[in-house]
Design a protein around this motif. Structure first.
Motif, PDB file in Angstrom:
ATOM      1  N   UNK A  37       0.836  -1.130  -0.048  1.00 23.94           N
ATOM      2  CA  UNK A  37      -0.021  -0.079  -0.062  1.00 23.94           C
ATOM      3  C   UNK A  37       0.855   1.311   0.008  1.00 23.94           C
ATOM      4  N   UNK A  38       1.657   1.084   0.877  1.00 23.71           N
ATOM      5  CA  UNK A  38       2.751   2.320   1.021  1.00 23.71           C
ATOM      6  C   UNK A  38       3.631   2.542  -0.410  1.00 23.71           C
ATOM      7  N   UNK A  39       4.009   1.640  -0.749  1.00 23.20           N
ATOM      8  CA  UNK A  39       4.928   1.571  -2.046  1.00 23.20           C
ATOM      9  C   UNK A  39       3.981   2.014  -3.257  1.00 23.20           C
ATOM     10  N   UNK A  40       2.790   1.584  -3.475  1.00 22.78           N
ATOM     11  CA  UNK A  40       2.021   2.117  -4.434  1.00 22.78           C
ATOM     12  C   UNK A  40       1.584   3.603  -4.328  1.00 22.78           C
ATOM     13  N   UNK A  41       1.132   3.852  -3.181  1.00 26.81           N
ATOM     14  CA  UNK A  41       0.882   5.244  -2.817  1.00 26.81           C
ATOM     15  C   UNK A  41       2.046   6.445  -3.166  1.00 26.81           C
ATOM     16  N   UNK A  42       3.189   5.860  -2.759  1.00 23.51           N
ATOM     17  CA  UNK A  42       4.229   6.735  -2.877  1.00 23.51           C
ATOM     18  C   UNK A  42       4.483   7.043  -4.398  1.00 23.51           C
ATOM     19  N   UNK A  43       4.678   5.735  -5.195  1.00 26.52           N
ATOM     20  CA  UNK A  43       4.957   5.904  -6.672  1.00 26.52           C
ATOM     21  C   UNK A  43       3.822   6.519  -7.227  1.00 26.52           C
ATOM     22  N   UNK A  44       2.593   6.612  -7.033  1.00 28.69           N
ATOM     23  CA  UNK A  44       1.580   7.209  -7.634  1.00 28.69           C
ATOM     24  C   UNK A  44       1.923   8.648  -7.316  1.00 28.69           C
ATOM     25  N   UNK A  45       1.994   9.276  -6.218  1.00 29.24           N
ATOM     26  CA  UNK A  45       2.132  10.362  -5.969  1.00 29.24           C
ATOM     27  C   UNK A  45       3.360  11.247  -6.529  1.00 29.24           C
ATOM     28  N   UNK A  46       4.381  10.368  -6.761  1.00 30.23           N
ATOM     29  CA  UNK A  46       5.654  10.795  -7.370  1.00 30.23           C
ATOM     30  C   UNK A  46       5.308  11.423  -8.766  1.00 30.23           C
ATOM     31  N   UNK A  47       4.422  10.866  -9.401  1.00 32.71           N
ATOM     32  CA  UNK A  47       4.255  11.103 -10.847  1.00 32.71           C
ATOM     33  C   UNK A  47       3.736  12.654 -10.938  1.00 32.71           C
ATOM     34  N   UNK A  48       2.654  13.028 -10.370  1.00 33.02           N
ATOM     35  CA  UNK A  48       2.339  14.399 -10.953  1.00 33.02           C
ATOM     36  C   UNK A  48       3.338  15.343  -9.868  1.00 33.02           C
ATOM     37  N   UNK A  49       3.747  14.884  -8.922  1.00 32.70           N
ATOM     38  CA  UNK A  49       4.749  15.838  -8.235  1.00 32.70           C
ATOM     39  C   UNK A  49       5.930  16.201  -8.789  1.00 32.70           C
ATOM     40  N   UNK A  50       6.596  15.032  -9.623  1.00 30.87           N
ATOM     41  CA  UNK A  50       7.701  15.281 -10.345  1.00 30.87           C
ATOM     42  C   UNK A  50       7.367  16.276 -11.607  1.00 30.87           C
ATOM     43  N   UNK A  51       6.162  15.987 -12.355  1.00 35.24           N
ATOM     44  CA  UNK A  51       5.777  16.822 -13.333  1.00 35.24           C
ATOM     45  C   UNK A  51       5.611  18.315 -12.859  1.00 35.24           C
ATOM     46  N   UNK A  52       5.034  18.519 -11.692  1.00 37.05           N
ATOM     47  CA  UNK A  52       4.794  19.955 -11.351  1.00 37.05           C
ATOM     48  C   UNK A  52       6.447  20.440 -10.749  1.00 37.05           C
ATOM     49  N   UNK A  53       6.977  19.800 -10.233  1.00 34.45           N
ATOM     50  CA  UNK A  53       8.457  20.307  -9.915  1.00 34.45           C
ATOM     51  C   UNK A  53       9.226  20.650 -10.978  1.00 34.45           C
ATOM     52  N   UNK A  54       9.328  19.678 -12.103  1.00 36.76           N
ATOM     53  CA  UNK A  54      10.004  20.059 -13.181  1.00 36.76           C
ATOM     54  C   UNK A  54       9.665  21.197 -13.909  1.00 36.76           C
ATOM     55  N   UNK A  55       8.221  21.346 -14.177  1.00 37.70           N
ATOM     56  CA  UNK A  55       7.823  22.467 -14.621  1.00 37.70           C
ATOM     57  C   UNK A  55       7.897  23.905 -13.941  1.00 37.70           C
ATOM     58  N   UNK A  56       8.029  23.844 -12.635  1.00 41.13           N
ATOM     59  CA  UNK A  56       8.320  24.946 -11.873  1.00 41.13           C
ATOM     60  C   UNK A  56       9.705  25.337 -11.920  1.00 41.13           C
ATOM     61  N   UNK A  57      10.864  24.470 -12.144  1.00 40.74           N
ATOM     62  CA  UNK A  57      12.026  24.763 -12.488  1.00 40.74           C
ATOM     63  C   UNK A  57      12.443  25.820 -13.528  1.00 40.74           C
ATOM     64  N   UNK A  58      11.479  25.876 -14.486  1.00 38.98           N
ATOM     65  CA  UNK A  58      11.712  26.882 -15.673  1.00 38.98           C
ATOM     66  C   UNK A  58      12.721  26.580 -16.489  1.00 38.98           C
ATOM     67  N   UNK A  59      13.204  25.487 -16.547  1.00 42.43           N
ATOM     68  CA  UNK A  59      14.591  25.146 -17.505  1.00 42.43           C
ATOM     69  C   UNK A  59      14.490  23.749 -17.975  1.00 42.43           C
ATOM     70  N   UNK A  60      14.643  23.649 -19.574  1.00 43.92           N
ATOM     71  CA  UNK A  60      14.234  22.452 -20.002  1.00 43.92           C
ATOM     72  C   UNK A  60      15.063  21.300 -19.559  1.00 43.92           C
TER      73      UNK A  60
END
Length: 116
Positions: A37-60
């Motif tokens: 349960x913990x592994x699934x939830x962490x992996x799932x949350x990581x997906x949009x979190x990394x999309x958002x963080x990368x977008x916020x970095x403002x560097x390709x």
């Protein structure tokens, strides 16, 4: 021009993956709370979190790196759900929906990486 990561379909789909993952793991056996349960939830949350963080970095280059991390989380999540299927923790049709969302997310991430 996209001004906010919340406008990105790739982030929105990632959030759907999180929602479906949480709903599915609610029905897992109690002994899996600190395991799968913990592994699934962490992996799932990581997906949009990394999309958002990368977008916020403002560097390709940095954005690309975070997208690769999200891609890795997709592969990790696919593996967790294969384990789930083998252990019969939920029905195949319940898994199919989230697996389709993950496949779509992988395609979107790969397209985004190529576009940067």
């Amino acid at each position: 021009m996209v001004q906010d990561f919340r406008e990105l379909r790739i982030w929105q789909n990632g959030m759907q993956i999180v929602k479906q993952s949480y709903l599915l793991t609610k029905q897992f056996p109690k002994e899996e709370i600190f395991g799968l349960v913990s592994q699934v939830r962490r992996a799932a949350v990581s997906i949009p979190s990394n999309v958002a963080e990368g977008f916020a970095r403002n560097h390709d280059n940095e954005y690309r790196q975070f997208l690769y991390i999200a891609l890795g989380s997709c592969a990790e999540l696919e593996t967790h759900f294969e384990i789930t299927k083998q252990l019969n923790y939920c029905k195949n049709d319940e898994l199919a929906e989230v697996q389709n969302l993950i496949k779509l997310e992988i395609k979107m991430i790969l397209r985004m990486i190529k576009s940067l």
